[in-house]
Design an enzyme around this catalytic site. Structure first.
Site, short mmCIF file in Angstrom:
data_model
loop_
_atom_site.label_atom_id
_atom_site.label_comp_id
_atom_site.label_asym_id
_atom_site.label_seq_id
_atom_site.Cartn_x
_atom_site.Cartn_y
_atom_site.Cartn_z
CG ASP A 63 -12.82 7.61 10.22
OD1 ASP A 63 -13.32 6.67 10.25
OD2 ASP A 63 -11.54 7.42 9.50
NE ARG A 74 -4.01 -1.98 1.59
CZ ARG A 74 -5.11 -2.17 2.42
NH1 ARG A 74 -5.37 -1.45 3.44
NH2 ARG A 74 -5.82 -3.13 2.44
C1 LIG Z 1 -13.58 -0.44 9.93
S1 LIG Z 1 -14.12 1.09 9.99
C2 LIG Z 1 -15.45 0.95 11.20
C3 LIG Z 1 -16.52 1.82 10.48
C4 LIG Z 1 -17.98 1.89 11.42
N1 LIG Z 1 -17.86 2.20 12.84
C5 LIG Z 1 -18.65 0.36 11.25
O1 LIG Z 1 -18.52 -0.30 12.34
O2 LIG Z 1 -18.99 0.17 10.39
C6 LIG Z 1 -12.83 1.60 11.27
C7 LIG Z 1 -12.68 3.34 10.86
O3 LIG Z 1 -11.91 3.60 12.25
C8 LIG Z 1 -11.11 4.68 11.77
N2 LIG Z 1 -10.03 4.83 12.76
C9 LIG Z 1 -8.96 4.07 12.86
N3 LIG Z 1 -8.03 4.69 13.80
C10 LIG Z 1 -8.63 5.86 14.32
C11 LIG Z 1 -8.11 6.82 15.33
N4 LIG Z 1 -7.03 6.62 15.90
N5 LIG Z 1 -9.10 7.78 15.22
C12 LIG Z 1 -10.29 7.90 14.83
N6 LIG Z 1 -10.77 7.00 13.68
C13 LIG Z 1 -9.90 5.84 13.55
C14 LIG Z 1 -10.54 4.22 10.46
O4 LIG Z 1 -10.11 5.23 9.60
C15 LIG Z 1 -11.79 3.38 9.74
O5 LIG Z 1 -12.85 4.29 9.02
#
Ligand SMILES: C[S@@+](CC[C@H](N)C(=O)[O-])C[C@H]1O[C@@H](n2cnc3c(N)ncnc32)[C@H](O)[C@@H]1O
Length: 285
Positions: free
Chosen positions: A150, A42
């Protein structure tokens, strides 16, 4: 010689560990040794964009810029942003059937309801909550706000556009799709009244300066986010949520993210179909 857009640049274990540590420190996300190839493939595209031919040069580049700015760009390529409407619907149904009536009682004087979808990706979770609240009919005339956050600017931009393709609706009933979305070519546009209840901002859950500016919420959803964090980041984030909940407010985590056996200030509440966490009324902070 520079690589073309499709080639992968080799990432040694030593350099992988430097990048992994920097990411972990800034975002809490923990990559295991087996994720080296994921980072390699990536981030190779990022190196190509920067006209760098090795990861050693990339590390040197980090030092000539603000590390944080480059990490904010790199993380966009590395996180799992998978989401869709009404994901883990058993929990959303429990929220709808059992928590919304409780919140209506708890907040009946203020007539204000605020919900945070932390780690909202492209917004489907925040909008699913807004649709459930609208469907419940319990909050007509109330000040209802749903806030999504996010670390990904790209995902937040999609959330703000509020137009979604087929895969976002993989578990959505025809009834709700037809009621709350309008077809626009290959995409479906969310009803403006639901959209207006929702706002989005870029917030890293580990950035204490940024999170200190947030107010209090009646419920916080943080699903499928903490599973990528290390233990310390998970504990700190759970305490952050505790500080930002109103007394008696609820925390809803993903089904693999239970607080069982963890240092937590929350009380566990067993609903009929789901497990949630509550901040006790007398809780300080
Ligand atoms: C798998 S998605 C989950 C989306 C949604 N909550 C769901 O369950 O469908 C995880 C999200 O967490 C965000 N994320 C990861 N680390 C983070 C952080 N330190 N602060 C805020 N968001 C974060 C990622 O960018 C990603 O969009």
């Amino acid at each position: 010689m520079l690589s073309n857009a499709h080639s992968t640049i080799a990432l040694s274990m030593d350099v992988f560990r430097i990048i992994r540590t920097a990411i972990n420190k800034r975002f809490g996300i923990l990559f295991s040794d087996s994720d080296r190839y994921l980072l390699e493939s990536r981030l190779s595209a990022r190196l190509t964009d920067l006209e760098l031919s090795s990861f050693e040069e990339y590390i040197a580049y980090f030092k000539t810029t603000s590390n944080d700015a480059e990490l904010d760009t790199a993380i966009e390529l590395l996180t799992n942003n998978e989401t869709y409407f009404f994901r883990e619907d058993y929990q959303l149904s429990a929220f709808n059937d059992e928590l919304l009536p409780r919140l209506q009682m708890q907040k009946r004087k203020e007539r204000q309801l605020t919900i945070w979808s932390a780690g909202c990706s492209s917004g489907e979770e925040a909008y699913s909550i807004a649709i459930f609240i609208a469907e419940s009919g319990l909050f007509s005339g109330w000040d209802v706000r749903i806030f999504g956050s996010d670390i990904s600017s790209r995902m937040l931009e999609r959330a703000r556009q509020s137009r979604f393709g087929k895969s976002a609706f993989r578990t959505t009933s025809e009834y709700l799709k037809m009621k709350y979305f309008k077809r626009q070519g290959a995409q479906w546009e969310l009803d403006s009244q639901v959209r207006e209840k929702c706002s989005f901002a870029k917030i890293n859950l580990l950035d204490t300066d940024r999170t200190a500016m947030l107010g209090r919420f009646d419920a916080i959803f943080c699903r499928n986010v903490l599973m990528y964090f290390d233990k310390k980041a998970r504990i700190n984030t759970v305490h952050l949520f505790h500080r930002h909940l109103n007394p008696n407010g609820y925390l809803l985590l993903g089904h693999t993210e239970s607080l069982f056996n963890q240092d937590t200030p929350f009380t566990q509440v067993n609903l009929r179909e789901a497990l949630v966490y509550q901040k006790q009324e007398s809780a300080l902070a």
